[in-house]
Design a protein around this motif. Structure first.
Motif, short mmCIF file in Angstrom:
data_model
loop_
_atom_site.label_atom_id
_atom_site.label_comp_id
_atom_site.label_asym_id
_atom_site.label_seq_id
_atom_site.Cartn_x
_atom_site.Cartn_y
_atom_site.Cartn_z
N ALA A 138 5.56 -5.67 0.00
CA ALA A 138 4.12 -4.22 -0.46
C ALA A 138 3.09 -4.75 -0.32
O ALA A 138 2.00 -4.33 -0.02
CB ALA A 138 5.12 -3.32 -1.13
N GLU A 139 3.27 -5.37 -1.63
CA GLU A 139 1.65 -6.09 -1.74
C GLU A 139 0.59 -6.64 -0.46
O GLU A 139 -0.31 -6.99 -0.27
CB GLU A 139 1.74 -7.08 -2.65
N ASN A 140 2.01 -7.99 -0.33
CA ASN A 140 0.99 -8.29 1.24
C ASN A 140 0.84 -7.99 2.04
O ASN A 140 -0.13 -7.14 2.81
CB ASN A 140 1.76 -9.81 1.51
N LEU A 141 1.44 -6.19 2.17
CA LEU A 141 1.11 -5.64 3.40
C LEU A 141 0.03 -4.75 3.28
O LEU A 141 -0.61 -4.86 4.28
CB LEU A 141 2.43 -4.84 3.96
N ALA A 142 -0.48 -4.45 2.13
CA ALA A 142 -1.47 -3.41 1.31
C ALA A 142 -2.70 -3.96 1.58
O ALA A 142 -3.71 -4.36 1.91
CB ALA A 142 -0.85 -2.80 0.53
N LYS A 143 -2.69 -5.53 1.36
CA LYS A 143 -3.80 -6.67 1.56
C LYS A 143 -3.71 -7.12 2.56
O LYS A 143 -4.81 -7.45 2.73
CB LYS A 143 -3.58 -7.25 0.30
N ALA A 144 -3.41 -7.43 3.76
CA ALA A 144 -3.31 -7.75 5.19
C ALA A 144 -4.83 -7.24 5.88
O ALA A 144 -5.17 -5.99 5.67
CB ALA A 144 -2.13 -6.77 6.12
N PRO A 145 -5.87 -7.55 6.25
CA PRO A 145 -6.97 -7.40 7.09
C PRO A 145 -6.64 -7.21 8.79
O PRO A 145 -5.58 -7.78 9.27
CB PRO A 145 -7.48 -9.46 6.80
N ARG A 146 -7.26 -6.32 8.94
CA ARG A 146 -7.01 -5.60 10.49
C ARG A 146 -6.80 -6.90 10.86
O ARG A 146 -6.00 -7.17 12.56
CB ARG A 146 -7.47 -4.68 10.45
N THR A 147 -7.52 -7.27 11.20
CA THR A 147 -8.52 -8.20 12.52
C THR A 147 -8.49 -10.23 11.67
O THR A 147 -9.10 -10.03 10.68
CB THR A 147 -9.76 -8.35 13.53
N ILE A 148 -8.72 -11.13 12.21
CA ILE A 148 -8.09 -11.81 11.59
C ILE A 148 -9.43 -13.11 12.06
O ILE A 148 -9.48 -12.75 13.88
CB ILE A 148 -6.80 -12.64 11.61
#
Length: 213
Positions: free
Chosen positions: A203-213
């Motif tokens: 859940a934490e990793n999903l929340a901090k994912a950037p939209r574009t790489i």
């Protein structure tokens, strides 16, 4: 007995099929090269597995697993999958698939593109952020401390619920990301991609994912 139709029999599709047979599912498997090229895999899987064309596998499945490269999703049969839940294992690898401007710009998702291809189906993201070899090795019984978690996303609650049950049978907890528009959060090079994580960590990793790489 529930039958799963597989569109694509590569690393991920083949590994999901192995575990599904172990769990008691019937599987009908297809690829782009013809049923005869799947003889070795079918021999390994045993009598509850058979090879077919993509259209036949789609028609035979109570639900389906689509595990083909992104560049091939326009070849996924449409009508035989109408009304069915379809698990999408895809990730966007531009080196393999070619650049897709809407994905590069963060305006679309791979699962959303498959949902557009299958407008009468119920697409759910599944098994795209775990190494294929770990699909059959990392699962543990429900309630195991620090049990590994995997994510799903769908525009259809019943599709996400099917994935949640399926994950649990495979030995994984689930984090629901919400609609397909959020499914990019588990894709390539993001914090949740191909690492072992439990529910809070995922859940934490999903929340901090950037939209574009």
């Amino acid at each position: 007995m529930t039958t799963i139709g597989f569109i694509g029999a590569g690393h991920i599709g083949g590994q999901i099929a192995r575990k599904a047979v172990e769990l008691g599912y019937d599987v009908v498997i297809s690829n782009s090269r013809g049923p005869e090229t799947l003889a070795d895999l079918i021999a390994e899987l045993g009598p509850t597995a058979r090879a077919a064309t993509p259209a036949e596998a789609a028609a035979a499945g109570d639900f389906a697993v689509v595990s083909v490269p992104l560049k091939s999703i326009r070849d996924v049969p449409v009508e035989p999958l109408a009304g069915k839940v379809v698990l999408d294992t895809n990730n966007y690898y531009w080196e393999r698939d070619g650049h897709v401007p809407a994905l590069d710009a963060g305006e679309a998702t791979t699962s959303g593109l498959l949902q557009e291809q299958l407008p009468q189906s119920k697409v759910a993201k599944a098994f795209n952020h775990i190494r294929f070899s770990q699909i059959t090795t990392d699962g543990t019984p429900a309630g195991t401390p620090n049990r590994r978690a995997l994510a799903t996303a769908s525009d259809f609650p019943e599709a996400a619920e099917l994935v949640t049950r399926f994950y649990d049978e495979f030995g994984f907890d689930t984090v629901n990301m919400g609609p397909l528009s959020e499914s990019w959060r588990t894709e390539r090079d993001r914090p949740a991609y191909v690492i072992r994580q439990n529910v809070p960590e995922l859940a934490e990793n999903l929340a901090k994912a950037p939209r574009t790489i």
